[in-house]
Design a protein around this motif. Structure first.
Motif, short mmCIF file in Angstrom:
data_model
loop_
_atom_site.label_atom_id
_atom_site.label_comp_id
_atom_site.label_asym_id
_atom_site.label_seq_id
_atom_site.Cartn_x
_atom_site.Cartn_y
_atom_site.Cartn_z
N TYR A 267 -9.22 5.64 3.30
CA TYR A 267 -10.58 5.13 3.15
C TYR A 267 -11.44 6.05 2.29
CZ TYR A 267 -8.95 2.19 6.96
OH TYR A 267 -8.22 1.32 7.73
N LEU A 268 -11.02 7.29 2.17
CA LEU A 268 -11.75 8.25 1.33
C LEU A 268 -11.39 8.13 -0.14
CD1 LEU A 268 -11.33 11.35 3.68
CD2 LEU A 268 -13.52 10.37 2.99
N ILE A 269 -10.20 7.62 -0.43
CA ILE A 269 -9.72 7.75 -1.83
C ILE A 269 -9.27 6.44 -2.48
CG2 ILE A 269 -9.09 10.17 -1.47
CD1 ILE A 269 -6.17 9.33 -1.32
N THR A 270 -9.17 5.36 -1.73
CA THR A 270 -8.77 4.09 -2.35
C THR A 270 -9.80 3.01 -1.98
OG1 THR A 270 -7.36 3.55 -0.48
CG2 THR A 270 -6.27 4.56 -2.35
N ASP A 271 -9.79 1.91 -2.70
CA ASP A 271 -10.80 0.88 -2.41
C ASP A 271 -10.20 -0.52 -2.50
OD1 ASP A 271 -11.53 -0.46 -5.11
OD2 ASP A 271 -11.45 1.68 -5.56
N ALA A 272 -11.02 -1.50 -2.15
CA ALA A 272 -10.56 -2.88 -1.95
C ALA A 272 -10.10 -3.57 -3.23
CB ALA A 272 -11.66 -3.69 -1.29
N SER A 273 -10.31 -2.96 -4.37
CA SER A 273 -9.83 -3.60 -5.61
C SER A 273 -8.29 -3.74 -5.57
CB SER A 273 -10.26 -2.81 -6.85
OG SER A 273 -9.75 -1.50 -6.79
N LEU A 274 -7.63 -2.92 -4.75
CA LEU A 274 -6.16 -3.00 -4.63
C LEU A 274 -5.69 -4.35 -4.10
CD1 LEU A 274 -5.51 0.61 -3.28
CD2 LEU A 274 -4.72 -0.29 -5.47
N TYR A 275 -6.56 -5.05 -3.36
CA TYR A 275 -6.14 -6.34 -2.80
C TYR A 275 -5.98 -7.42 -3.86
CZ TYR A 275 -7.09 -4.10 1.62
OH TYR A 275 -7.07 -3.22 2.68
N GLU A 276 -6.48 -7.13 -5.05
CA GLU A 276 -6.34 -8.13 -6.11
C GLU A 276 -5.02 -7.98 -6.86
OE1 GLU A 276 -10.11 -8.79 -8.25
OE2 GLU A 276 -11.01 -7.77 -6.55
N ARG A 277 -4.30 -6.93 -6.55
CA ARG A 277 -2.99 -6.74 -7.18
C ARG A 277 -1.94 -7.66 -6.56
NH1 ARG A 277 -1.71 -0.41 -8.12
NH2 ARG A 277 0.31 -1.22 -7.45
N GLU A 278 -0.90 -7.90 -7.33
CA GLU A 278 0.18 -8.75 -6.83
C GLU A 278 0.85 -8.17 -5.58
OE1 GLU A 278 4.06 -10.53 -8.88
OE2 GLU A 278 2.39 -10.09 -10.24
N ASP A 279 0.90 -6.83 -5.54
CA ASP A 279 1.50 -6.15 -4.38
C ASP A 279 0.43 -5.68 -3.39
OD1 ASP A 279 0.43 -4.22 -5.99
OD2 ASP A 279 2.14 -2.85 -5.89
N GLY A 280 -0.69 -6.43 -3.34
CA GLY A 280 -1.81 -6.04 -2.47
C GLY A 280 -1.43 -5.91 -1.00
N ASP A 294 -18.63 3.20 -0.02
CA ASP A 294 -18.24 3.64 1.32
C ASP A 294 -17.48 4.97 1.25
OD1 ASP A 294 -19.19 1.34 2.93
OD2 ASP A 294 -17.81 0.26 1.61
N GLN A 295 -16.71 5.16 0.20
CA GLN A 295 -16.03 6.46 0.04
C GLN A 295 -17.06 7.58 -0.01
OE1 GLN A 295 -13.59 6.32 -3.49
NE2 GLN A 295 -12.42 4.58 -2.79
N GLU A 296 -18.10 7.37 -0.79
CA GLU A 296 -19.14 8.41 -0.91
C GLU A 296 -19.80 8.66 0.44
OE1 GLU A 296 -19.22 10.28 -3.41
OE2 GLU A 296 -17.76 8.94 -4.34
N THR A 297 -20.06 7.56 1.17
CA THR A 297 -20.67 7.71 2.50
C THR A 297 -19.78 8.54 3.42
OG1 THR A 297 -21.67 5.55 2.28
CG2 THR A 297 -21.49 6.39 4.51
N LEU A 298 -18.47 8.30 3.34
CA LEU A 298 -17.56 9.00 4.25
C LEU A 298 -17.45 10.49 3.90
CD1 LEU A 298 -14.71 6.33 4.60
CD2 LEU A 298 -16.47 6.92 6.29
N TRP A 299 -17.34 10.80 2.61
CA TRP A 299 -17.32 12.24 2.23
C TRP A 299 -18.60 12.91 2.71
CZ3 TRP A 299 -12.97 14.45 1.09
CH2 TRP A 299 -11.98 13.81 0.34
#
Ligand code: DUC
Ligand code: ZN
Ligand code: ZN
Length: 459
Positions: A267-280, A294-299
């Motif tokens: 949750y600190l280093i990846t984001d929801a754009s990955l769900y748009e990939r074929e291997d989401g 949200d990453q910024e908020t968590l750091w």
């Protein structure tokens, strides 16, 4: 067997010094400059960092879930954790609804006993709280050394408990000196959104994300915090992902309420754009990945002391298992593999990129899990008398993460090709060299069950 580690830069949650460490049997005996001692083995750690063994308090090994089992068992999971500098994990026992806690404990012991390479403990997930479950709590806190109880506010019909059960459980756990962990998302809302998306034929992994919007987590976190305040039972929110949920935690501090918070490395280093990939499907986990804000908020939350722990929620499934949901996101087994990479990714993305200090790194990856879950100072620090769980780390070595080289039992990497700065070189587990020269020197059965004490220390 005695070991002398010379000239490493020893980092704890509150200190930073170049010194030697002397270990005999399972324990750290002395720390000091130029120790005038002889040992069976000397390790030159000049130019290296030395951390306490990492503790990942949120993993799911060999776990029956969504019609299959997570693909790392206790052997492969704890071994790959060791390769990544994590010397101890806390796994979850899941009560079956309608059955006792003891039956679940027996089942989990059956899979884990004698199979762990690294040290381990359990949280007890209570999925069906009733008069008979209530009577079992004390046995866990007083006899089994299992002092934390997991609850799910989601996974309706399988793991979820309602607020009535939550309050009852909190009162009992408080009485017994334990702590409640919570998966805080609104199960009814999520259930509704999943059904809605399926009915509309929206079946790709992106709809897993869209079925669990931030508000579902913010709302449940706030509700959990209110119940914890009312009952006085210590609460720990697992895998907190987003700004809305963290704001609920921040609000609680205004009435001087302390809530423990864990986030996970993904949750600190990846984001929801990955769900748009074929291997989401590789990143289908719950809660889902969120947005960059949200990453910024968590750091920031880590640095503000609102987030005390960085874990993984390691719950790996092979690609073939992920394909169970190729035509329907709701059938994709939830979880992703990370147990091996937490320490290196947090160093590379956090310390190396200037987001957190070295001391904060040790605090959230090693010390706070030990304090919150009743193991400090035996675990989680480098001090005379503590278990000799020690990581020797090269802060400059660059390498790439890949399924071709990782040790986890999963045929893809969620971090394929990630460039990481910093590498775990040598790991001692209770005074034994467990990892050296890219080899594991301890076998299954070496890992011990750690009995935990009742009181969570305020961190
Ligand atoms: N979330 C996951 O992604 N997997 C296992 C359980 C959970 O809550
Ligand atoms: Zn969860
Ligand atoms: Zn989990």
């Amino acid at each position: 067997m005695s070991i002398l580690i010379r000239n490493g830069r020893i980092i704890t949650a509150d200190a930073d010094q170049v010194a030697d460490i002397y270990v005999t049997d399972e324990t750290i005996r002395a720390i000091g400059k130029d120790l005038d001692l002889k040992a069976d083995k000397e390790i030159d750690a000049s130019g290296k960092l030395i951390f306490p063994g990492g503790i990942d308090p949120h993993v799911h090994l060999d776990m029956p879930f969504m019609g299959t089992f997570s693909s790392d068992n206790y052997e492969t999971g704890t071994r790959s954790a060791l390769f990544g500098g994590t010397t101890m994990v806390i796994d979850f026992i899941l009560q079956k609804q309608g059955k006792s806690l003891q039956a679940a404990l027996d089942e989990w012991k059956g899979r884990s006993d004698g199979n762990c390479v690294g040290d381990y403990s359990f949280h007890m997930a209570v999925t069906d709280f009733n008069d008979s479950t209530k009577k079992e709590i004390k046995n866990f806190t007083d006899k089994e050394g299992i002092t934390s109880f997991k609850t799910f506010m989601a996974y309706k019909g399988a793991l979820m408990i309602d607020d009535r059960q939550m309050i009852g459980l909190m009162e009992e756990v408080k009485k017994c000196g334990g702590l409640i962990n919570v998966h805080a998302t609104n199960g009814d809302m999520i259930d509704y959104l999943i059904a809605k998306h399926r009915a509309e034929g929206k079946l790709s992994p992106l709809y897993h994300y869209l079925s669990q919007p931030e508000i579902t987590e913010a709302e449940a976190s706030e509700r959990f915090i209110a119940m914890s305040f009312y009952t006085g039972c210590p609460g720990y929110i697992v895998h907190l992902t987003c700004e809305g949920a963290l704001n609920a935690v921040r609000n609680a501090t205004k009435r001087n309420q302390k809530v423990f918070v864990e986030t996970c490395i993904q949750y600190l280093i990846t984001d929801a754009s990955l769900y748009e990939r074929e291997d989401g499907a590789k990143w289908v986990m719950s809660p889902p990945l969120r947005q960059k804000k949200d990453q910024e908020t968590l750091w920031a939350g880590i640095n503000q002391g609102l987030v005390q722990v960085v874990a993984t929620d390691h719950c790996p499934f092979k690609w073939e298992q992920k394909l169970m949901g190729k035509d329907d996101f709701s059938k994709i087994p939830n979880g992703h593999p990370a147990i091996e990479h937490r320490m290196e990714l947090l160093f590379s993305e956090g310390v190396n990129k200037g987001k957190i200090t070295l001391n904060k790194y040790v605090e959230v990856a090693c010390t706070n899990p030990a304090k919150i879950f009743g193991m400090f100072p035996r675990k989680g620090t480098i001090a005379a008398g503590s278990d000799a769980d020690i990581v020797i780390f090269d802060p400059n070595e660059k390498h790439k993460l890949s399924a071709k080289t990782h040790y986890m039992n999963v045929d893809y990497s969620a971090y394929e090709g990630w460039e990481v700065t910093g590498k775990v070189k040598t790991v001692l587990l209770r005074g034994k060299v467990a990892i050296e020269h890219n080899h594991c020197h301890v076998d299954k059965g070496f890992g011990k069950f750690v009995r935990r004490s009742k009181v969570a220390q305020i961190v």
